[in-house]
Design a protein around this motif. Structure first.
Motif, PDB file in Angstrom:
ATOM      1  N   ALA A 295       0.842  -1.193   0.000  1.00 46.26           N
ATOM      2  CA  ALA A 295       0.000   0.000   0.000  1.00 46.26           C
ATOM      3  C   ALA A 295       0.880   1.247   0.000  1.00 46.26           C
ATOM      4  O   ALA A 295       1.997   1.240   0.518  1.00 46.26           O
ATOM      5  N   GLY A 296       0.370   2.326  -0.590  1.00 47.65           N
ATOM      6  CA  GLY A 296       1.114   3.572  -0.579  1.00 47.65           C
ATOM      7  C   GLY A 296       2.231   3.587  -1.610  1.00 47.65           C
ATOM      8  O   GLY A 296       2.129   2.978  -2.669  1.00 47.65           O
ATOM      9  N   LYS A 297       3.326   4.271  -1.266  1.00 50.61           N
ATOM     10  CA  LYS A 297       4.404   4.498  -2.221  1.00 50.61           C
ATOM     11  C   LYS A 297       5.468   3.403  -2.224  1.00 50.61           C
ATOM     12  O   LYS A 297       6.339   3.406  -3.100  1.00 50.61           O
ATOM     13  N   GLY A 298       5.437   2.501  -1.265  1.00 54.27           N
ATOM     14  CA  GLY A 298       6.477   1.485  -1.196  1.00 54.27           C
ATOM     15  C   GLY A 298       5.924   0.077  -1.196  1.00 54.27           C
ATOM     16  O   GLY A 298       4.776  -0.155  -0.801  1.00 54.27           O
ATOM     17  N   PHE A 299       6.752  -0.861  -1.638  1.00 51.85           N
ATOM     18  CA  PHE A 299       6.388  -2.288  -1.561  1.00 51.85           C
ATOM     19  C   PHE A 299       6.612  -2.781  -0.135  1.00 51.85           C
ATOM     20  O   PHE A 299       5.675  -3.142   0.563  1.00 51.85           O
ATOM     21  N   CYS A 300       7.859  -2.781   0.309  1.00 50.44           N
ATOM     22  CA  CYS A 300       8.189  -3.158   1.687  1.00 50.44           C
ATOM     23  C   CYS A 300       9.623  -2.734   1.971  1.00 50.44           C
ATOM     24  O   CYS A 300      10.539  -3.104   1.235  1.00 50.44           O
ATOM     25  N   SER A 301       9.804  -1.967   3.044  1.00 48.14           N
ATOM     26  CA  SER A 301      11.131  -1.442   3.385  1.00 48.14           C
ATOM     27  C   SER A 301      11.967  -2.432   4.179  1.00 48.14           C
ATOM     28  O   SER A 301      13.118  -2.131   4.519  1.00 48.14           O
ATOM     29  N   GLY A 302      11.410  -3.609   4.478  1.00 45.64           N
ATOM     30  CA  GLY A 302      12.164  -4.623   5.214  1.00 45.64           C
ATOM     31  C   GLY A 302      11.605  -4.858   6.594  1.00 45.64           C
ATOM     32  O   GLY A 302      10.432  -4.606   6.864  1.00 45.64           O
TER      33      GLY A 302
END
Length: 266
Positions: free
Chosen positions: A62-69
């Protein structure tokens, strides 16, 4: 529990034309993985895997990122534990992490990662655990573990060499460099690149294309192909024989043969 009512706090699930879209939903934290999200993700994949109406799966953020970790808050809590408990607590946490990766990689249906933004560390490992990766043109990907003094713990050291080769995988992991979507496509880390506005639509169309065949044949084919690099030719042949024997008994095979013979007789 069905896909329709499965959505939880940090993982949302929708379904369209037999394709379940599982969305990581902590946009304010760039969809960083915490313990609750991990548990919800495992449950979502288990539910989608068991639902006969679901033929394929898309994983996105969701939003601007896939997953930051991994969630930094969880890392801080881990370091604040008594010294004598750090290693065993870490071992248990790794078990949970690997259960999540296994849920993604092991589901018997095609899985596409739709990478809509940054996929760093464990986020990139999760994308690599999927069968296919489609990235938006503004996606950024990094095996960032080395920058935290860590090793890739979500299967990246297994999946990445199979995509880009051993030497390139070592380079990407040891430097933690950030790749743009087109760079990642050029080395085979991702399979397709599209515009941000078309990402989910293109992922949906691709997933539907991948899932037109017999669910049994798809599941068996995926399971065998996933063992290809660790197996001898005879082992793969043996698995193929067993799978084909199962396919002979399916309604899809019988219907296909009967339809062919019926048309040939006309």
């Amino acid at each position: 529990m069905t896909i329709a009512n499965h959505s939880a706090e940090f993982v949302l699930v929708t379904e369209k034309n037999g394709i379940a879209t599982i969305t990581l939903n902590r946009p304010d934290m760039r969809n960083a993985i915490n313990d609750q999200m991990r548990a919800e993700l495992i449950a979502a994949f288990d539910t989608a895997g068991a639902d006969k109406a679901v033929r394929g799966i898309i994983l996105t953020g969701a939003g601007k990122g896939f997953c930051s970790g991994g969630d930094i808050g969880g890392m801080r809590a881990r370091l604040e534990a008594p010294a004598g408990e750090v290693a065993f607590n870490g071992w248990r946490r790794q078990q949970s992490t690997h259960k999540g990766i296994a849920a993604i990689h092991g589901v018997a249906k095609p899985v596409i990662a739709a990478v809509n933004g940054a996929a760093f560390g464990l986020g990139l490992d999760m994308a690599l655990a999927c069968d296919f990766i489609i990235a938006s043109e503004n996606a950024k990907l990094s095996m960032s573990f080395i920058k935290r003094g860590l090793v890739s713990d979500g299967g990246g050291m297994y999946f990445l060499p199979r995509r880009v080769g051993l030497a390139k995988a070592k380079e990407l992991i040891l430097t933690g460099c950030i790749l743009e979507a087109e760079e990642a496509f050029g080395i085979g880390m991702v399979d397709r690149v599209t515009s941000s506005s078309m990402l989910l639509e293109d992922a949906q169309a691709w997933a539907e294309e991948l899932c037109v065949g017999s669910p049994a044949a798809i599941a068996l084919t995926k399971a065998i192909l996933d063992k290809t690099f660790e197996s001898t030719d005879e082992q793969i042949f043996a698995l193929g024989r067993e799978a084909q024997a199962i396919c002979y008994t399916t309604a899809e095979h019988r219907s296909s043969v009967e339809d062919f013979l019926s048309k040939a007789a006309k």
